[in-house]
Structures are given as structure tokens and as C-alpha cells.
Scaffold this motif. Structure first.
Motif: not given
Length: 524
Positions: A52, A57, A75-77, A80
Motif C-alpha cells: 500500500a 487503493t 486495502l489502502d495505507r 494497512a
């Protein structure tokens, strides 16, 4: 799209029933399986965090059913980071539970532990509000069992209050979801972000009701005023390793507020403009005050730590309530810090309380074995929780204060954070003095009276009271404190990653495009 995105949910979901039905009579086998699963979860979380880091995304469509009709994981930063935080905390707590023998006091500890990880991971990854409710229920059901692990009257009473409070929250959650669906016809977060923004203001009364209801639900999970009262009773009577794991539980509520009320009901959305911040900022300020006063007035160590968790949640939510990228970055940094600082203190409390005749009652007694070591660890943990230099809590609070500079609530927030920090410093200094440094001659006849509010005697077996803590028992506490030090040293890179997470969070179009625009197709 990589199938690794679903692994943090599937792995503990498969492992938990295997431990429960196949390994429940063999503690060594259960421990090995639980460690293997948690280490694998940590490795997967590290891989997803790296994945990520590029700023993209990723959407994972289960069964190839496209959103908004199918189940989607995103899932993105931000998700994560939350997964990695959960996995590292789980490893530390699991190591402590095994080293101290806590996992032997109930047959299903490791199965419940894995179910808990499944629920938490799913809550951080889901892209659908209804599945957020589902994962909330999974982690709460597991937490009920962990809460009463080891049994005892006081623990069962606290568990009952915990169950009732969270069942009420779950019921309210269903009402809120029904209201959202009635107003928009969808529960997918990306789809909601588009449809809520397109609603005319004059037709958005139901949406505003839904936003307030969801805020109340998430406030219960995050222990915000006026629904924070369940946390001190629950955390102070839970087994110490479980209380340490619960340090991430309130963060699930905070994450839900951040995700939903930024993506869907953000301050720039016309139909809910200012609605969230109007309620959230005063609630966060009062939560800081409640936590600080609770720490100052606590007569037992475990409630003192529990109120400190309440205060730290209030501090973090003050930054969230500003609803700016910079303030969100400071909130995320402080979230990581407060999770490890709370875990370190709860794990240390287990080592100290089990070696004191009076349990966690704050009164002078004969020094415990390894009194100097415990005092040093408590001092480091207290510095972290209070937000004093040189650990990461000081940097976290400093950045939060800077992020609030010039905002309408700046004065109120600064006073709350600074006075709250002072009260917490005084409370921890008093507790440390009584526990570790006051002369045993100060103990009075009152100290010999039985304390009916203490946890059951089984929590402090006689052999453990007399023997020193082994290196393996102390290692998890030291690991949590070491992570605080690492968070301080690596504040620049960590903050840079979190800045990217905040920018991604406020880039609504990028999230919507990833989930609804075909970017989430599963590649075989």
C-alpha cells in the motif's frame, strides 16, 4: 488483484476452529498453532503495508461480484497501518500470555484469540458498512469469552456489563444501518460517499439522523463521553493480557469514525456539513477530562491504567474532530503510540500485581521481587502514557497541538490536552511512588484488611508471588516499550507514511474509483 488482501481474515478464521476442536486438549499444540498463525499474520501485514506504500487503493471483490452488490475488501495505507498495528500487538500479547501461563487458565484461549484477530482484521479491511457490523460482532463475541477467561465473580460481573453495553450498541448499529439504507439504497462505503454527496440538502433529514446514530455507535466502541463508562470496569477486571489486547479494540471504533465520517459524512459534504465535528469535539474534550480525573483519583492500578486509556482516546479524537489532513496524521501517529504504551503498562501490571499481597490496590507494601526492574519499566511506561519526552507520546501530543493551531476549538483543545497531561503525570507519579518507592513502614493496619474489590485469588498464585519474573515474562513489556522508542527514532518515516494515509483518506475520488470503477477485479 492479489489474494493476500483477504488472507488476514481467512487465516485466523480457519485456524480458530482447528484449535478449538482439534487442539483444545493439547496446550502445546494450541500454542504452536496460535504462534504460527500470528507470526504469519504479522508477515502478511508487513507485506500489505509495503504493497500500500505506493499510494494505490486496492479493492478485492469476493466471488468476483462487483461492488456495490458484492462483498468487497479495501486495502489502502490506513487499513494497512491498522493491520500491522494489530499483528504486532497480537504477537506481544500472545508471547506474554504463554510465558506467564495465562493461556492455561481456560481451554479456549487461543481459539478465541484467533477469532478476535479475524474480527479486528475484517473491520479494518471491509468496504461495506453492514460487513463492518458483522466483523464488530465477531470480535465482540470473541472478546466476551476472553473477558471472562479464568472465571471469577468480579470478572463475570464486569463481563455482563460489557455484554449488555455492546449489545445495546449493536442494536443501535442496526437501526443506523437501516436508516442509511432507507435514505440511500446502499451500504457500500464508496457508493455511500457518492450518493450522500449528491443528495439535496432539503431531502437529507434521514441521512443526518443516520450520521448521528453511527457516531453514537462508534463512540461506544471508542469509549467516548458520555458512553465511556463501560471501559474502566471492563479493562480493570479483565485478565491483564486481554486488557493489553483490548488496547486495539477502542481503536476499531476510532477507525470506524475516521473511515465513515471522513469518506461519507465529511465536513465538505453539504447535507452533513459541520454535524460530525459539532458533536465530536466536545465529546473528545470531556473524554480527556474524564480520563485525567479518573487517573488522579484511582485507588487501584488497573482502573488507573483503564482511565489512562480513556484519556488517550479523548486526546486522539480531538485531533480527528478537526477533520484536516494534518490533524488526521497527528491522530494516527498518536493512535499507534497509545496502543503500545497501554499494552506495555497492562502487561507490566500483570507482573507486578501477581507479586503483591494486596493485588493492584495502591497502598504501601513490602517490596516485590525485582522491585527496581519493575519500577524502571513502570517509569518508562508512565512517561509514554503521559506524553513526556523523550518517548513518542511527547511528539504525538506536540504534533496534535500544532495541528489544532488556528482552529475554532484550539483554546478548548489545548487546555484539555495540557491539563489532562498534568493530571495524568501526577496520578502516575503517585501510583509509582506508592507501588515501588514508599517505605514499607508506612503500611498501616488498614493494609491488612481484606479487599473485597480485588480480582479472584487465582489471579495471583502463591508460587508466582514468591518467584522473580523470568526473562521471557518481562520480554513482551520490554518489546512494547522498545516499539515506543523505535516510533520516536523513526518519527520522520512513520509520519511520512501516515501523511500519505491521511491524503489518501481525503481523496474520496480515488477510493470510489478503486471500489466502483473496475479497479478491484480479481486477477487469477
Amino acid at each position: 488483484m492479489s489474494h493476500w488482501i483477504v488472507a488476514p481474515v481467512v487465516l485466523p478464521a480457519l485456524l480458530a476452529p482447528m484449535i478449538a476442536f482439534v487442539m483444545r486438549h493439547d496446550i502445546s499444540l494450541a500454542r504452536a498453532a496460535s504462534f504460527a498463525g500470528t507470526i504469519a499474520l504479522a508477515a502478511i501485514a508487513i507485506g500489505l503495508t509495503v504493497m500500500a506504500a505506493g499510494g494505490e487503493t486496492f479493492a478485492y471483490e469476493l466471488g468476483n461480484w462487483p461492488a456495490p452488490f458484492g462483498i468487497v475488501l479495501v486495502l489502502d495505507r490506513l487499513s494497512a497501518v491498522m493491520l500491522l498495528l494489530t499483528a504486532l500487538l497480537a504477537l506481544i500479547v500472545l508471547f506474554h500470555a504463554v510465558a506467564t501461563g495465562w493461556d492455561e487458565r481456560g481451554r479456549h484461549f487461543h481459539a478465541l484469540f484467533q477469532f478476535q484477530l479475524m474480527g479486528i482484521s475484517g473491520a479494518f479491511l471491509t468496504g461495506d458498512a453492514f460487513n463492518l457490523f458483522v466483523f464488530f460482532e465477531v470480535l465482540l463475541i470473541a472478546s466476551y469469552g476472553l473477558m471472562i477467561h479464568g472465571g471469577g465473580r468480579v470478572r463475570l460481573q464486569a463481563g455482563l456489563q460489557y455484554v449488555v453495553m455492546n449489545l445495546a450498541g449493536s442494536t443501535l448499529f442496526l437501526f443506523a444501518l437501516g436508516t442509511v439504507y432507507a435514505a440511500t439504497g446502499t451500504l457500500n462505503i464508496a457508493d455511500l460517499a457518492e450518493k450522500v454527496q449528491a443528495l439535496p440538502v432539503e431531502d437529507a433529514a434521514l441521512v443526518r439522523v443516520a450520521a448521528v446514530l453511527l457516531m453514537m455507535v462508534f463512540a461506544i466502541k471508542a469509549a467516548l463521553f458520555p458512553v465511556q463508562f463501560w471501559l474502566p470496569a471492563t479493562y480493570s477486571n479483565a485478565p491483564a493480557p486481554v486488557a493489553a489486547l483490548f488496547a486495539i479494540m477502542t481503536k476499531v471504533g476510532a477507525y470506524a469514525i475516521i473511515r465513515v465520517h471522513t469518506m461519507v459524512f465529511g465536513p465538505e459534504v453539504a447535507v452533513t456539513d459541520g454535524l460530525t465535528a459539532t458533536w465530536l469535539m466536545p465529546a473528545a474534550v470531556i473524554t480527556v477530562a474524564v480520563g485525567a480525573v479518573g487517573v488522579l483519583g484511582a485507588r487501584r492500578l488497573m482502573p488507573l491504567l483503564s482511565f489512562a486509556v480513556v484519556g488517550s482516546m479523548g486526546t486522539m479524537m480531538i485531533a480527528v474532530a478537526a477533520f484536516t489532513p494534518y490533524a488526521m496524521t497527528s491522530a494516527l501517529y498518536y493512535m499507534v503510540h497509545s496502543t503500545f504504551s497501554a499494552a506495555a503498562l497492562f502487561l507490566l501490571a500483570d507482573l507486578v500485581v501477581s507479586r503483591r499481597k494486596g493485588g493492584d490496590l495502591l497502598r504501601p507494601e513490602a517490596p516485590t521481587v525485582q522491585n527496581g526492574l519493575f519500577a524502571a519499566l513502570f517509569f518508562a511506561g508512565a512517561i509514554g502514557m503521559a506524553g513526556m519526552p523523550p518517548l513518542s507520546g511527547f511528539l504525538g501530543k506536540l504534533v496534535i497541538l500544532d495541528a489544532l493551531n488556528g482552529t475554532p476549538a484550539m483554546t478548548m483543545a489545548w487546555v484539555a490536552i495540557l491539563l489532562g497531561s498534568l493530571f495524568i503525570i501526577v496520578g502516575f507519579a503517585r501510583a509509582g511512588s506508592v507501588l515501588f518507592w514508599k517505605s514499607t513502614s508506612m503500611a498501616t493496619a488498614e493494609a491488612e484488611k481484606p479487599d473485597t474489590d480485588q480480582p479472584d485469588a487465582s489471579d495471583a498464585p502463591e508460587d508466582r508471588m514468591r518467584r522473580p519474573a523470568s526473562a521471557l515474562e518481562v520480554a513482551p513489556t520490554m518489546a512494547a516499550l522498545a516499539l515506543l522508542a523505535a516510533l520516536t527514532v523513526a518519527a520522520g518515516p512513520v509520519t511520512g507514511y501516515l501523511e500519505g494515509a491521511s491524503a489518501q483518506l481525503y481523496d474520496r475520488s480515488g477510493y470510489v474509483e478503486a471500489v466502483l470503477g473496475g479497479a478491484g477485479e480479481v486477477q487469477e
